[in-house]
Design an enzyme around this catalytic site. Structure first.
Site, short mmCIF file in Angstrom:
data_model
loop_
_atom_site.label_atom_id
_atom_site.label_comp_id
_atom_site.label_asym_id
_atom_site.label_seq_id
_atom_site.Cartn_x
_atom_site.Cartn_y
_atom_site.Cartn_z
N ASP A 1 0.78 -1.03 -0.13
CA ASP A 1 -0.32 0.34 0.02
C ASP A 1 0.64 0.98 -0.12
OD1 ASP A 1 -2.74 1.38 0.13
OD2 ASP A 1 -2.55 1.47 2.12
N ASP B 1 -1.70 -0.62 6.48
CA ASP B 1 -1.85 0.21 7.36
C ASP B 1 -3.07 0.37 7.89
OD1 ASP B 1 -1.81 1.64 6.45
OD2 ASP B 1 -0.55 3.18 7.77
N ASP C 1 -7.07 -2.18 3.98
CA ASP C 1 -6.24 -3.69 3.55
C ASP C 1 -6.31 -4.86 4.02
OD1 ASP C 1 -4.37 -1.22 2.03
OD2 ASP C 1 -3.76 -0.33 3.60
#
Length: 779
Positions: free
Chosen positions: A306, A534, A538
């Site tokens: 990410d 985080d 996700d």
């Protein structure tokens, strides 16, 4: 969906439980104590090391040897006890360290008690507590929503469906699910092991179900031996007894055979190596939630990232506000500040807008629109009916002008995150302006990604941001192929994801369920995929991945779903994590062959001597120094060596390339010694000592082979071992029943064995390598 229990009484959500009510619930056992732990208990560790099939066999053998009165043959218990003690110590040490670091990372929840908001650990929650949930929280227990500020949850851990579910007042929420938008006050109605998901098993904080590849292979070997050892041992005993009529001698010979077949140290070594890996990672402030994941991480060939919090620091700042001609910068600030205030978001974007210190709009808020990773926007509807939303331009601007498109494109190319602020009234939409937000690339990101690339790991960026922004930031971080990007919002839902993941390296505007689908497609293509993230968006991807890493501090749900949590929030730790996993795998693969040498030759010799009926060629005590000096001690030392090359993925071939040639050499030497010894009438003590000496010399040939490159400390280890080996074969007549190799009548035989061992070993390696190993499909 099963409804949770309705509360016996509705607690005032402004006051919550009083201290006396909390105490009463605790006294009644109505607490949220979780029985499942992330690490095994000390009794479990001890039981796993002591109560094994092979230890049971060792105990039976020890009892039989005691019955014979040949107590020196009990020396084989020394390595067994040492294995239990060392293994238990290492694993308990790792457990205590991991538990300590897990305690620091323990999940707390905001609870209203006595009219005040308190932070309470998850296990201290009680039935009827009023818990304040926000986006990113896991839901700690079953409950009823008492007030909702646009709460939306994901219950995929329970239903298997990743759809977003809106929760209003009096709706049920379930432990194991997590909040992906909005906030709510929830009254807990079923806590601890009474919660719905606890009865099924907690799916969010579970360890991944995949078994360690190493342990799977080793367990398969053990499974085969389990069905082999007992029948072969019994056949050997009765055949020997019928031949010589001596029960004691038959027991001792059979014991030597069975002990040789047991590779108990290999299982222990693997468990200790994984536990030591967890211990080493914990010292770097990396929380390990699954021991198997240490190995899996080392096998990852594709790492999905990410953008925010991994490539970048996640510290966002508003760099510029671009109002439309008919509006002012001040209005845009006020609308943005109002949206952040009413949605009560605390993410990095919200904090960046908070730092503008702007006033809010005067119009009162009638309805709140919480942020969702699916919609990419948040906002509110005022009492006058005007709707204000803020989010990704591609998702909220109905008909963007050419100028707006160009502005967004140019800002994205410079790496800015672009937010549009839009006003809607009377079914007409007006763009108020754009907010440009900058994120800083992590200082050490380029060197980290360069290292990962050089290690053969393919990097893919999967982000909810504009793909042009993501590609630009990725390029700043030194990631290759960043110009190869795609906007997932423009992709047909029926598109072939398997081809997409082959063609592109950067994926922008990705929804949470699409992240998971992309990773699934990579896995279908034969890749081992790691995922770092985080945020709550996700979580689905992290669950789908083979191995997941969470950056601490952003989302409880992400941390609960991850195999590793970077408590230091330092993505550069990935290098240490990768190397630690590779060290574990490579070293276990390297030393496993030493354990299987004796397993192979013991099985073959047992079968041979069943047919010969002459009794096994040596006794358990005679093997003790050989096993300790050529296998036991060296393997534990070599298992700690740095070895960071990518795993070859051919465990059995690597092991058998050493183990099989060495075992065949031992079989040839022992049968030759036994045959010649019988022909010239040598005593059992002489032939058994020669046989064990040959096993030891071949063991050193194998040890030297797996120890390459032979650096100074390895040379010193092998030299010290050989010195002790010579001493054992000189002064251990009474201790181990070994004849002195300096008995002048036989010294030339020992010298001959020593001289022929290396050429014989290398010849067998070469022959098997050409004729056998090269023709076998080891997959």
């Amino acid at each position: 969906m099963i409804k949770v229990k309705q509360p016996d009484q509705y607690i005032d959500i402004k006051i919550g439980l009083t201290d006396s009510e909390v105490k009463h619930q605790n006294d009644q056992g109505l607490t949220n104590v979780q029985i499942k732990k992330l690490s095994r208990s000390i009794p479990q560790i001890l039981a796993d090391n002591i109560l094994t099939l092979f230890n049971f066999l060792n105990l039976v053998i020890a009892i039989l040897i005691i019955w014979t009165g040949s107590y020196r043959n009990l020396f084989f218990l020394g390595p067994v006890l040492a294995n239990i003690i060392i293994g238990s110590f290492q694993q308990i040490r790792a457990k205590l360290t991991v538990d300590k670091i897990n305690l620091v990372n323990e999940e707390n929840f905001a609870v209203i008690r006595d009219g005040e908001t308190q932070q309470v650990p998850i296990e201290d929650l009680v039935e009827d507590d009023i818990v304040i949930l926000k986006r990113g929280n896991t839901i700690p227990a079953d409950g009823i929503v008492r007030s909702s500020n646009g709460l939306q949850t994901n219950e995929s851990s329970i239903t298997g469906e990743s759809d977003t579910i809106a929760k209003g007042e009096n709706d049920s929420v379930y432990s194991g699910s997590f909040a992906i938008a909005g906030q709510a006050k929830v009254q807990l109605t079923q806590v601890g092991m009474n919660s719905f998901v606890s009865k099924l098993s907690n799916a969010v904080s579970r360890e991944k179900g995949s078994e360690s590849i190493l342990m799977k292979i080793i367990n398969n070997i053990i499974k085969i031996l389990t069905y082999t050892i007992v029948p072969i041992g019994l056949l050997l005993f009765f055949r020997s007894f019928l031949k010589n009529g001596n029960v004691a001698q038959s027991i001792l010979g059979t014991s030597a055979s069975v002990i040789g077949m047991i590779p108990e140290g290999l299982v222990l070594l693997t468990a200790v190596a994984l536990a030591t890996g967890a211990y080493n990672l914990s010292k770097k402030k990396i929380l390990v939630r699954s021991l198997n994941a240490i190995e899996t991480l080392a096998r990852v060939d594709t790492l999905c990232l990410d953008k925010t919090g991994t490539i970048t620091t996640g510290k966002l700042t508003v760099k510029k506000i671009l109002p439309e001609s008919s509006t002012s910068e001040d209005l845009i600030k006020k609308v943005a500040a109002t949206i952040v205030k009413v949605t009560e978001e605390t993410n990095a974007t919200a904090l960046a807008i908070d730092h503008l210190n702007s006033q809010t709009v005067e119009d009162k808020v009638h309805e709140i629109i919480p942020f969702s990773s699916e919609t990419k926007f948040s906002g509110f509807i005022s009492e006058s009916g005007t709707k204000y939303i803020m989010g990704a331009p591609e998702f909220i601007i109905d008909k963007p002008s050419i100028d707006t498109k160009e502005t967004v494109q140019k800002a994205a190319e410079k790496g800015f995150r672009v937010l549009a602020v839009v006003q809607e009234s009377d079914h007409k939409q007006q763009l108020l302006g754009l907010i440009l937000i900058a994120d800083e690339v992590r200082e050490n990101a380029p060197s980290t990604f360069d290292y990962l690339k050089n290690q053969g790991i393919d990097l893919k960026i999967i982000s909810g941001d504009n793909p042009v922004t993501v590609a630009n930031v990725a390029a700043q971080a030194g990631i290759d192929k960043t110009d190869n990007y795609i906007d997932m919002s423009s992709v047909d839902p029926e598109a072939d994801y398997h081809k997409l993941v082959q063609d592109y390296s950067v994926f922008g505007r990705v929804k949470p369920n699409e992240k998971s689908d992309l990773i699934k497609a990579m896995q279908d293509n034969g890749l081992t995929v790691g995922m770092t993230g985080d945020g709550v968006n996700d979580v689905l991807a992290m669950r789908q991945s083979n191995c997941s890493v969470a950056i601490a501090g952003e989302s409880d749900a992400a941390e609960a779903s991850a195999d590793f949590v970077l408590l230091n929030r330092n993505f550069d730790s990935m290098i240490f994590m990768l190397n630690e996993g590779r060290r574990v795998i490579n070293n276990v693969e390297r030393v496993a062959s030493l354990y299987l040498i004796k397993t192979i030759y013991s099985v073959v010799l047992s079968i041979v001597y069943i047919f010969l009926g002459t009794g096994y060629p040596f006794q358990p005590s005679q093997l003790t120094p050989v096993n300790a000096l050529t296998v036991g001690i060296p393997t534990f030392i070599l298992a700690l060596e740095p070895n960071y090359r990518p795993p070859a993925g051919r465990f059995m071939r690597n092991v058998m390339e050493i183990a099989l040639p060495a075992a065949i050499c031992n079989i040839i030497l022992i049968l030759t010694i036994h045959g010649v010894g019988g022909w010239v009438n040598l005593s059992f003590k002489s032939t058994s000592t020669m046989s064990v000496f040959g096993i030891g010399i071949i063991g050193y040939c194998a040890l030297i082979s797996i120890s390459n490159p032979l650096i100074i400390r390895k040379k010193l280890m092998i030299a010290a071992s050989i010195a002790l080996f010579v001493i054992a074969f000189t002064y251990s007549d009474k201790l181990f029943g070994l004849q002195s190799i300096f008995d002048l009548r036989f010294t030339f035989i020992y010298i001959s064995i020593a001289l022929i061992a290396w050429p014989l070993f290398m010849f067998m390696r070469e022959m098997l390598g050409r004729r056998v190993f090269s023709k076998i499909n080891w997959k």
